[in-house]
Design a protein around this motif. Structure first.
Motif, PDB file in Angstrom:
ATOM      1  N   LEU A 165      -7.766   3.580  -9.273  1.00 38.91           N
ATOM      2  CA  LEU A 165      -6.679   3.636 -10.248  1.00 38.91           C
ATOM      3  C   LEU A 165      -6.749   2.405 -11.143  1.00 38.91           C
ATOM      4  O   LEU A 165      -6.583   1.277 -10.675  1.00 38.91           O
ATOM      5  CB  LEU A 165      -5.330   3.700  -9.519  1.00 38.91           C
ATOM      6  N   TYR A 166      -6.998   2.637 -12.439  1.00 39.19           N
ATOM      7  CA  TYR A 166      -7.205   1.544 -13.389  1.00 39.19           C
ATOM      8  C   TYR A 166      -6.024   1.443 -14.367  1.00 39.19           C
ATOM      9  O   TYR A 166      -5.710   2.405 -15.077  1.00 39.19           O
ATOM     10  CB  TYR A 166      -8.499   1.761 -14.180  1.00 39.19           C
ATOM     11  N   SER A 167      -5.363   0.290 -14.373  1.00 37.10           N
ATOM     12  CA  SER A 167      -4.297  -0.031 -15.326  1.00 37.10           C
ATOM     13  C   SER A 167      -3.043   0.825 -15.171  1.00 37.10           C
ATOM     14  O   SER A 167      -2.239   0.904 -16.099  1.00 37.10           O
ATOM     15  CB  SER A 167      -4.805   0.068 -16.774  1.00 37.10           C
ATOM     16  N   ALA A 168      -2.865   1.444 -14.022  1.00 34.19           N
ATOM     17  CA  ALA A 168      -1.644   2.202 -13.752  1.00 34.19           C
ATOM     18  C   ALA A 168      -1.578   2.516 -12.264  1.00 34.19           C
ATOM     19  O   ALA A 168      -2.606   2.553 -11.575  1.00 34.19           O
ATOM     20  CB  ALA A 168      -1.592   3.492 -14.559  1.00 34.19           C
ATOM     21  N   CYS A 169      -0.368   2.748 -11.781  1.00 31.72           N
ATOM     22  CA  CYS A 169      -0.164   3.180 -10.396  1.00 31.72           C
ATOM     23  C   CYS A 169       1.228   3.788 -10.295  1.00 31.72           C
ATOM     24  O   CYS A 169       2.189   3.229 -10.819  1.00 31.72           O
ATOM     25  CB  CYS A 169      -0.306   2.003  -9.429  1.00 31.72           C
ATOM     26  N   GLU A 202      -2.898  -8.944 -14.891  1.00 34.30           N
ATOM     27  CA  GLU A 202      -1.661  -9.473 -14.326  1.00 34.30           C
ATOM     28  C   GLU A 202      -0.533  -9.615 -15.338  1.00 34.30           C
ATOM     29  O   GLU A 202       0.641  -9.644 -14.959  1.00 34.30           O
ATOM     30  CB  GLU A 202      -1.929 -10.810 -13.646  1.00 34.30           C
ATOM     31  N   ALA A 203      -0.845  -9.668 -16.641  1.00 39.54           N
ATOM     32  CA  ALA A 203       0.202  -9.774 -17.659  1.00 39.54           C
ATOM     33  C   ALA A 203       0.184  -8.591 -18.636  1.00 39.54           C
ATOM     34  O   ALA A 203       0.809  -8.661 -19.691  1.00 39.54           O
ATOM     35  CB  ALA A 203       0.070 -11.085 -18.428  1.00 39.54           C
ATOM     36  N   ASP A 204      -0.511  -7.516 -18.279  1.00 33.42           N
ATOM     37  CA  ASP A 204      -0.499  -6.292 -19.083  1.00 33.42           C
ATOM     38  C   ASP A 204       0.925  -5.748 -19.111  1.00 33.42           C
ATOM     39  O   ASP A 204       1.484  -5.414 -18.064  1.00 33.42           O
ATOM     40  CB  ASP A 204      -1.461  -5.269 -18.462  1.00 33.42           C
ATOM     41  N   PRO A 205       1.557  -5.636 -20.291  1.00 38.21           N
ATOM     42  CA  PRO A 205       2.946  -5.200 -20.317  1.00 38.21           C
ATOM     43  C   PRO A 205       3.159  -3.797 -19.757  1.00 38.21           C
ATOM     44  O   PRO A 205       4.210  -3.508 -19.183  1.00 38.21           O
ATOM     45  CB  PRO A 205       3.330  -5.272 -21.806  1.00 38.21           C
ATOM     46  N   PHE A 206       2.179  -2.917 -19.904  1.00 36.09           N
ATOM     47  CA  PHE A 206       2.314  -1.568 -19.349  1.00 36.09           C
ATOM     48  C   PHE A 206       2.201  -1.587 -17.827  1.00 36.09           C
ATOM     49  O   PHE A 206       2.941  -0.909 -17.124  1.00 36.09           O
ATOM     50  CB  PHE A 206       1.229  -0.638 -19.918  1.00 36.09           C
ATOM     51  N   PHE A 207       1.234  -2.353 -17.319  1.00 38.06           N
ATOM     52  CA  PHE A 207       0.955  -2.361 -15.885  1.00 38.06           C
ATOM     53  C   PHE A 207       1.882  -3.303 -15.116  1.00 38.06           C
ATOM     54  O   PHE A 207       2.451  -2.935 -14.093  1.00 38.06           O
ATOM     55  CB  PHE A 207      -0.512  -2.770 -15.660  1.00 38.06           C
ATOM     56  N   ALA A 208       2.042  -4.508 -15.627  1.00 38.44           N
ATOM     57  CA  ALA A 208       2.763  -5.539 -14.873  1.00 38.44           C
ATOM     58  C   ALA A 208       4.275  -5.483 -15.068  1.00 38.44           C
ATOM     59  O   ALA A 208       5.026  -5.893 -14.190  1.00 38.44           O
ATOM     60  CB  ALA A 208       2.247  -6.924 -15.256  1.00 38.44           C
ATOM     61  N   LEU A 209       4.717  -4.973 -16.219  1.00 41.88           N
ATOM     62  CA  LEU A 209       6.136  -5.069 -16.549  1.00 41.88           C
ATOM     63  C   LEU A 209       6.883  -3.736 -16.500  1.00 41.88           C
ATOM     64  O   LEU A 209       8.087  -3.712 -16.706  1.00 41.88           O
ATOM     65  CB  LEU A 209       6.307  -5.695 -17.945  1.00 41.88           C
ATOM     66  N   GLU A 210       6.173  -2.638 -16.233  1.00 39.37           N
ATOM     67  CA  GLU A 210       6.841  -1.332 -16.201  1.00 39.37           C
ATOM     68  C   GLU A 210       6.862  -0.706 -14.812  1.00 39.37           C
ATOM     69  O   GLU A 210       7.088   0.490 -14.665  1.00 39.37           O
ATOM     70  CB  GLU A 210       6.198  -0.383 -17.221  1.00 39.37           C
ATOM     71  N   GLY A 211       6.578  -1.523 -13.792  1.00 38.97           N
ATOM     72  CA  GLY A 211       6.706  -1.032 -12.422  1.00 38.97           C
ATOM     73  C   GLY A 211       5.418  -0.660 -11.726  1.00 38.97           C
ATOM     74  O   GLY A 211       5.405  -0.475 -10.502  1.00 38.97           O
ATOM     75  N   ASP A 212       4.323  -0.559 -12.465  1.00 40.72           N
ATOM     76  CA  ASP A 212       3.063  -0.140 -11.845  1.00 40.72           C
ATOM     77  C   ASP A 212       2.531  -1.168 -10.852  1.00 40.72           C
ATOM     78  O   ASP A 212       2.043  -0.804  -9.773  1.00 40.72           O
ATOM     79  CB  ASP A 212       2.007   0.114 -12.923  1.00 40.72           C
ATOM     80  N   LEU A 213       2.612  -2.436 -11.220  1.00 37.97           N
ATOM     81  CA  LEU A 213       2.129  -3.487 -10.327  1.00 37.97           C
ATOM     82  C   LEU A 213       2.927  -3.490  -9.022  1.00 37.97           C
ATOM     83  O   LEU A 213       2.344  -3.590  -7.933  1.00 37.97           O
ATOM     84  CB  LEU A 213       2.215  -4.850 -11.012  1.00 37.97           C
ATOM     85  N   GLU A 214       4.231  -3.347  -9.127  1.00 35.88           N
ATOM     86  CA  GLU A 214       5.057  -3.292  -7.919  1.00 35.88           C
ATOM     87  C   GLU A 214       4.737  -2.047  -7.096  1.00 35.88           C
ATOM     88  O   GLU A 214       4.668  -2.097  -5.860  1.00 35.88           O
ATOM     89  CB  GLU A 214       6.544  -3.315  -8.300  1.00 35.88           C
ATOM     90  N   ALA A 215       4.518  -0.916  -7.765  1.00 38.65           N
ATOM     91  CA  ALA A 215       4.131   0.311  -7.058  1.00 38.65           C
ATOM     92  C   ALA A 215       2.805   0.118  -6.330  1.00 38.65           C
ATOM     93  O   ALA A 215       2.619   0.589  -5.202  1.00 38.65           O
ATOM     94  CB  ALA A 215       4.036   1.470  -8.035  1.00 38.65           C
ATOM     95  N   ALA A 216       1.876  -0.586  -6.980  1.00 37.77           N
ATOM     96  CA  ALA A 216       0.577  -0.842  -6.360  1.00 37.77           C
ATOM     97  C   ALA A 216       0.724  -1.714  -5.118  1.00 37.77           C
ATOM     98  O   ALA A 216       0.089  -1.467  -4.089  1.00 37.77           O
ATOM     99  CB  ALA A 216      -0.364  -1.495  -7.370  1.00 37.77           C
ATOM    100  N   ARG A 217       1.564  -2.742  -5.206  1.00 38.42           N
ATOM    101  CA  ARG A 217       1.786  -3.605  -4.045  1.00 38.42           C
ATOM    102  C   ARG A 217       2.385  -2.818  -2.881  1.00 38.42           C
ATOM    103  O   ARG A 217       1.986  -2.987  -1.721  1.00 38.42           O
ATOM    104  CB  ARG A 217       2.704  -4.762  -4.429  1.00 38.42           C
ATOM    105  N   THR A 218       3.325  -1.938  -3.194  1.00 42.51           N
ATOM    106  CA  THR A 218       3.951  -1.113  -2.154  1.00 42.51           C
ATOM    107  C   THR A 218       2.936  -0.158  -1.543  1.00 42.51           C
ATOM    108  O   THR A 218       2.913   0.047  -0.323  1.00 42.51           O
ATOM    109  CB  THR A 218       5.140  -0.337  -2.739  1.00 42.51           C
ATOM    110  N   LEU A 219       2.089   0.420  -2.389  1.00 41.40           N
ATOM    111  CA  LEU A 219       1.051   1.334  -1.907  1.00 41.40           C
ATOM    112  C   LEU A 219       0.100   0.617  -0.961  1.00 41.40           C
ATOM    113  O   LEU A 219      -0.199   1.112   0.132  1.00 41.40           O
ATOM    114  CB  LEU A 219       0.284   1.910  -3.100  1.00 41.40           C
TER     115      LEU A 219
END
Length: 196
Positions: free
Chosen positions: A102-106, A130-147
């Motif tokens: 999964l690249y740049s989204a989760c 880590e500072a991609d506004p789509f990935f880091a600031l819209e919940g994807d990074l947190e979803a990835a950590r949870t996954l």
């Protein structure tokens, strides 16, 4: 060797998407690159999002389903940004998945946007800046950590890269980052070599 299906981002099947797929293929893996936009290549992310809106989520999901209908069940599902929706949904719901890239989204694995629980024994990697506004600031990074936490470190990995670019693995976009992409490809091929 692994069978991979790579779903493109909102600018369609660009030459950069083909180049990325070709490098994955150089390890001897088979890489399928379906075109959910029927040849359209929007010039910008905003134009791509507008096209997605015109086609509609249901039709795009149906096109993704048709794209894999005649492929083996034992697939590694990969997606770049917009393409992660199809890749992650199929990895979680179509029987036989061998892995996911999964690249740049989760997407989350619980709650409103979830496709359901992660399938047992299926390895997954998530890559993003880590500072991609789509990935880091819209919940994807947190979803990835949870996954990763839910699946466990033996099967799941989250890799972040310095920067704020979104489509950084596509060499035909202004976001392209050669150094980060080389790492992404090396790590992705490790998963493919493992499951292949």
């Amino acid at each position: 060797m692994a069978d991979v299906v790579l779903f493109h981002h909102v600018q369609g099947v660009t030459d950069g998407v083909h180049a990325f797929a070709e490098i994955l293929h150089t390890g001897g893996h088979t890489v399928h690159v379906p075109d959910l936009f029927d040849g359209e290549r929007p010039a910008t992310i905003d134009e791509g999002l507008a096209l997605v809106g015109r086609i509609g989520d249901d039709e795009l999901a149906a096109r993704a389903d048709r794209a894999v209908a005649d492929l083996p069940e034992a697939l590694v599902y990969a997606g770049i940004s917009f393409g992660v929706a199809a890749a992650q949904r199929l990895a979680q719901t179509r029987p036989g998945a061998r892995g996911a890239l999964l690249y740049s989204a989760c997407f989350p694995i619980t709650g409103e946007w979830s496709f359901g629980p992660w399938p047992e024994g299926v390895p997954v990697q998530v890559h993003g800046m880590e500072a991609d506004p789509f990935f880091a600031l819209e919940g994807d990074l947190e979803a990835a950590r949870t996954l990763v936490e839910a699946v466990g470190p033996d099967l799941a990995s989250l890799y972040t890269y310095p920067g704020e670019a979104h489509l950084f693995v596509d060499r035909t976009t202004p976001d392209y980052d050669d150094e980060a992409t080389a790492l992404v490809l090396a790590r992705s091929r490790e998963l493919l070599d493992h499951v292949g």
